[in-house]
Write a protein that holds these residues in place. Sequence first.
Motif, PDB file in Angstrom:
ATOM      1  N   UNK A 197       7.299 -20.496   0.589  1.00  0.00           N
ATOM      2  CA  UNK A 197       8.325 -19.792   1.362  1.00  0.00           C
ATOM      3  C   UNK A 197       7.823 -18.412   1.787  1.00  0.00           C
ATOM      4  N   UNK A 198       7.117 -17.720   0.899  1.00  0.00           N
ATOM      5  CA  UNK A 198       6.592 -16.390   1.241  1.00  0.00           C
ATOM      6  C   UNK A 198       5.522 -16.497   2.317  1.00  0.00           C
ATOM      7  N   UNK A 199       4.669 -17.527   2.230  1.00  0.00           N
ATOM      8  CA  UNK A 199       3.634 -17.727   3.236  1.00  0.00           C
ATOM      9  C   UNK A 199       4.248 -18.019   4.604  1.00  0.00           C
ATOM     10  N   UNK A 200       5.308 -18.794   4.607  1.00  0.00           N
ATOM     11  CA  UNK A 200       5.998 -19.087   5.872  1.00  0.00           C
ATOM     12  C   UNK A 200       6.591 -17.809   6.465  1.00  0.00           C
ATOM     13  N   UNK A 201       7.112 -16.954   5.579  1.00  0.00           N
ATOM     14  CA  UNK A 201       7.693 -15.676   6.023  1.00  0.00           C
ATOM     15  C   UNK A 201       6.618 -14.769   6.629  1.00  0.00           C
ATOM     16  N   UNK A 202       5.433 -14.726   5.982  1.00  0.00           N
ATOM     17  CA  UNK A 202       4.335 -13.907   6.497  1.00  0.00           C
ATOM     18  C   UNK A 202       3.765 -14.490   7.781  1.00  0.00           C
TER      19      UNK A 202
END
Length: 357
Positions: free
Chosen positions: A170-175
């Motif tokens: 989820x964090x990678x998608x956000x970045x």
Amino acid sequence: MKKINVGIFFGGCSPEYSVSLSSASGVILNLDREKYEPVLIGISQKGEWFHYAGPVDRLLDDSWQNPADCTPAVLSPNRGENCLLLLGKEGVSRVPLDIAFPVLHGGNGEDGTLQGLLELSGIPIAGCGTLASALGMDKDRAHRLVSMEGIRVPKHLVLEKGTDLTHAQAFAEELGYPVYVKPVKAGSSYGVSKVSEREHLADAVALAFRYDTQVLLEENIEGFEVGCAVLGNGEPITGEVDEIELSGGFFDFTEKYTLKTSAIHVPARIDAAKAEEIKEKAKTIYKTLGCRGFARVDMFLTPAGDVVFNEVNTIPGFTEHSRYPGMMKAAGYTFRQVLDRILELALEECREETGKA
């Protein structure tokens, strides 16, 4: 004039063992032998300590650890004794140490562990002390402190072992991809991956966990990497800024030590005003993390001209072709002069502390 005994520590139980052997060779060969007497202290990959009395070239082919050249040794912890204890067949003998020069890379040497032992023993250290060394290895805490000084750092997330991977995804998608996955505490790009697609994230995280118990998921910074060599204690000086030119991918272990498809430009191909800004920010970062003696501060320069902190190397590479000596050479300092100043700084600080006491 009596020569100054310099304990040069090399090797170590770290993945960067071989890099240390190359750096230590560079230091030994460029030391001013009229002023300094090197005392070579080799640490095996198992963590065994030896006083090494053989030729320097045996470090380069990793044949130094042999019975003919090595005597088991330990550092005396007695404050004020300042010596290496040689555990020979005929009993214990002592070799005085005026300065300790750790030339180890990575864990168990660059991370504050050896520095703590040296500080306990009261032996002057060439380079950063315990706290700065530990912070320099810890990318998460270094970024947090530097960001408090108003210097931009990459957005990141720290993963602990056992963390649900969906949180990282989820964090990678956000970045937004690509993202970098790194061990929090490792050097020479060991365990670092540039991940361009979601399906490769799990493997990258698993690789990074082979090198540390914590892993950093970090945003990709567009632009290129620049570095700055910093030298000094209270009011440090800098070398010229360098620039890493990549043909693709990132500056991984292979590229750092072979430059197969990349190039390093010293001085960097940037205007004087931007170079000065990078130097000033490097000195700010150096002071913020409590560095002394020397360190290399690595940053990114974005297409918009923003300077973004990457990491501090408190014991950068010290071969003839390493970046730190190269940046200082571009500023007018020979390798021998740089080493001489690093050792003088250790003695100066020791005298100041003694005076205060």
